[in-house]
Design an enzyme around this catalytic site. Structure first.
Site, PDB file in Angstrom:
ATOM      1  CG  HIS A 120      -1.926   1.050   1.276  1.00  0.00           C
ATOM      2  ND1 HIS A 120      -1.777   2.199   2.017  1.00  0.00           N
ATOM      3  CD2 HIS A 120      -3.119   1.143   0.657  1.00  0.00           C
ATOM      4  CE1 HIS A 120      -2.853   2.959   1.849  1.00  0.00           C
ATOM      5  NE2 HIS A 120      -3.684   2.342   1.035  1.00  0.00           N
ATOM      6  CB  SER A 321      -7.954 -13.167  -2.693  1.00  0.00           C
ATOM      7  OG  SER A 321      -8.271 -11.885  -3.195  1.00  0.00           O
TER       8      SER A 321
HETATM    9  C1  LIG Z   1      -6.773   0.011   2.631  1.00  0.00           C
HETATM   10  C2  LIG Z   1      -5.368  -0.396   2.876  1.00  0.00           C
HETATM   11  C3  LIG Z   1      -4.513   0.362   3.690  1.00  0.00           C
HETATM   12  C4  LIG Z   1      -4.857   1.732   4.209  1.00  0.00           C
HETATM   13  O1  LIG Z   1      -5.917   1.746   4.994  1.00  0.00           O
HETATM   14  P1  LIG Z   1      -6.650   3.109   5.414  1.00  0.00           P
HETATM   15  O2  LIG Z   1      -7.699   2.520   6.273  1.00  0.00           O
HETATM   16  O3  LIG Z   1      -7.121   3.746   4.143  1.00  0.00           O
HETATM   17  O4  LIG Z   1      -5.688   3.948   6.138  1.00  0.00           O
HETATM   18  C5  LIG Z   1      -3.266  -0.140   3.984  1.00  0.00           C
HETATM   19  N1  LIG Z   1      -2.860  -1.307   3.481  1.00  0.00           N
HETATM   20  C6  LIG Z   1      -3.632  -2.055   2.663  1.00  0.00           C
HETATM   21  C7  LIG Z   1      -3.109  -3.361   2.148  1.00  0.00           C
HETATM   22  C8  LIG Z   1      -4.909  -1.618   2.329  1.00  0.00           C
HETATM   23  O5  LIG Z   1      -5.652  -2.362   1.501  1.00  0.00           O
END
Ligand SMILES: *Cc1c(COP(=O)(O)O)cnc(C)c1O
Length: 387
Positions: A120, A321
């Site tokens: 992410h 998934s």
């Molecule tokens: C959605 C997501 C995040 C971030 O989450 P937020 O709730 O938007 O801060 C981090 N890592 C992964 C793998 C995600 O899918």
């Protein structure tokens, strides 16, 4: 009347949002959960969970008991011994990841962070915030970290402690990095100082309920784990939580006399409502109810994948998934169905509000479009695209 305008404007917003939600099949958000009991009973009551949720404060306008109950519930599912359990509710997994990496850096100030290119975007962002040296590692076409590349990268820097961001469900492709293989790489290079942080934003909310032999858990050498609360579990406002070993997190403690609590969190004032939303979901559904929702999401994803495959439409899905990755359709479809896209791929995420009827509607539009364009790839090319 002014108050009439207020109502009209709010109703218009409500209508717009609910309409958009109708075709929302590409975002990792649970739009089906009913939070009305919390909103009607406590929506108008002030709560602020500022500070450490494990430190009792007399007279606080807090919901720490409920916060702890949610953390313990997930802690138990991730084999985090209650005596060693610590965590708190965050604004989402971005903050959960920031906390995990902060803890890692406090333990090992000269450590190098390794993360896959499919991680992410909050991971490189948090690395910048923390001033961490970070090495991006390539991924397989299905989104899993490239173990050989990780091996080489660690080998080139064996003098430094290691921080690994381990993905449990990448945002775009839903890939899970293999903890055992990462452990063996650290072992091979005799890295004793390491911190494995798990980013389990979406999958972390459901894997414990469908997986009898959950591979990623605190019996293994992981140190911290972040989950987004509004994704699988469900909440009407963004939120998340982070779990960490108490023995490690205690190192971050700073006394803040002003709030009568050790200041152990990234955020200051925090929502006291978000733990209630998750608590309500857990209490009202129980493990079995959550497991059923997870199984329903996964079987819908399987069905969706089969439909795409039967039509020879390029697609794939990783194990366990609920994310079906498909070749990016035309921009109109992507926009109307709110499909998040990256490069040549888009994805459908089978969350609780996504129904077979809805997917049939989308697939009809997709297949019609493709037939008109005459642009179908022959069956089997999906695999080629991936290799
Ligand atoms: C959605 C997501 C995040 C971030 O989450 P937020 O709730 O938007 O801060 C981090 N890592 C992964 C793998 C995600 O899918």
């Amino acid at each position: 009347m002014i108050s009439d305008n207020i109502t009209t404007e709010l109703e218009r917003l409500r209508h717009t949002i609910l309409e958009r939600a109708e075709t929302s099949i590409g975002t990792p958000v649970n739009l089906a959960a009913d939070h009305s009991q919390i909103i009607s009973l406590l929506g108008n009551v002030f709560l602020n969970n500022v500070g450490d949720p494990f430190v009792e404060r007399a007279n606080g306008l807090v919901s720490h008991e409920f916060e702890r109950e949610v953390l313990r519930f997930f802690g138990k599912h991730y084999a985090l011994d209650e005596a060693d359990l610590w965590g708190y509710f965050t604004s989402g997994s971005t903050e959960g990841n920031l906390y995990g990496l902060w803890l890692a850096r406090e333990r090992f100030p000269d450590a190098v962070l390794y993360y896959s290119v499919d991680s992410h975007y909050s991971i490189p962002k948090n690395a910048r915030i923390l001033g961490l040296e970070a090495v991006e590692i390539p991924s397989s076409p299905r989104g899993e970290i490239d173990y050989e590349a990780l091996d080489h990268a660690v080998q080139a820097r064996t003098r430094y402690p290691v921080i690994v961001n381990l993905n449990c469900g990448t945002t775009m492709k839903g890939a899970i990095d293999d903890l055992a293989r990462i452990e063996s790489i650290l072992d091979k290079h005799r890295i004793n100082d390491f911190h494995i942080h798990v980013d389990a934003a979406l999958f972390g909310g459901y894997l414990p309920f469908i997986d009898d032999a959950l591979e990623i858990n605190f019996n293994r050498p992981i140190a911290s784990l972040a989950i987004s609360g509004y994704k699988f579990i469900g909440s009407p406002v963004p939120c998340g939580f982070v779990l960490a070993r108490r023995t490690l997190s205690a190192q971050l403690t700073q006394e803040a006399e002003y709030i009568q609590s050790p200041d152990t969190t990234v955020s200051g004032s925090r929502s006291g409502h978000t733990p209630l939303f998750l608590w309500h979901r857990i209490r009202s559904l129980g493990e079995e109810g959550l497991a059923q929702e997870a199984r329903d999401c996964l079987s819908l994803a399987e069905w969706c994948q089969e439909q795409l495959e039967a039509h020879g439409y390029p697609c794939f899905r990783n194990g366990r998934s609920n994310i079906v990755v498909l070749r990016k359709p035309n921009p109109e479809l992507v926009n109307r169905w709110r499909l998040l896209s990256q490069g040549e791929w888009s994805h459908i995420i089978c969350m609780q509000h996504v129904t077979k009827e809805k997917l049939k509607e989308f697939l009809r539009e997709l297949f019609q479009e493709e037939t008109e364009k005459g642009s179908f790839l022959p069956r089997g090319q999906c695999q080629e695209l991936l290799s």
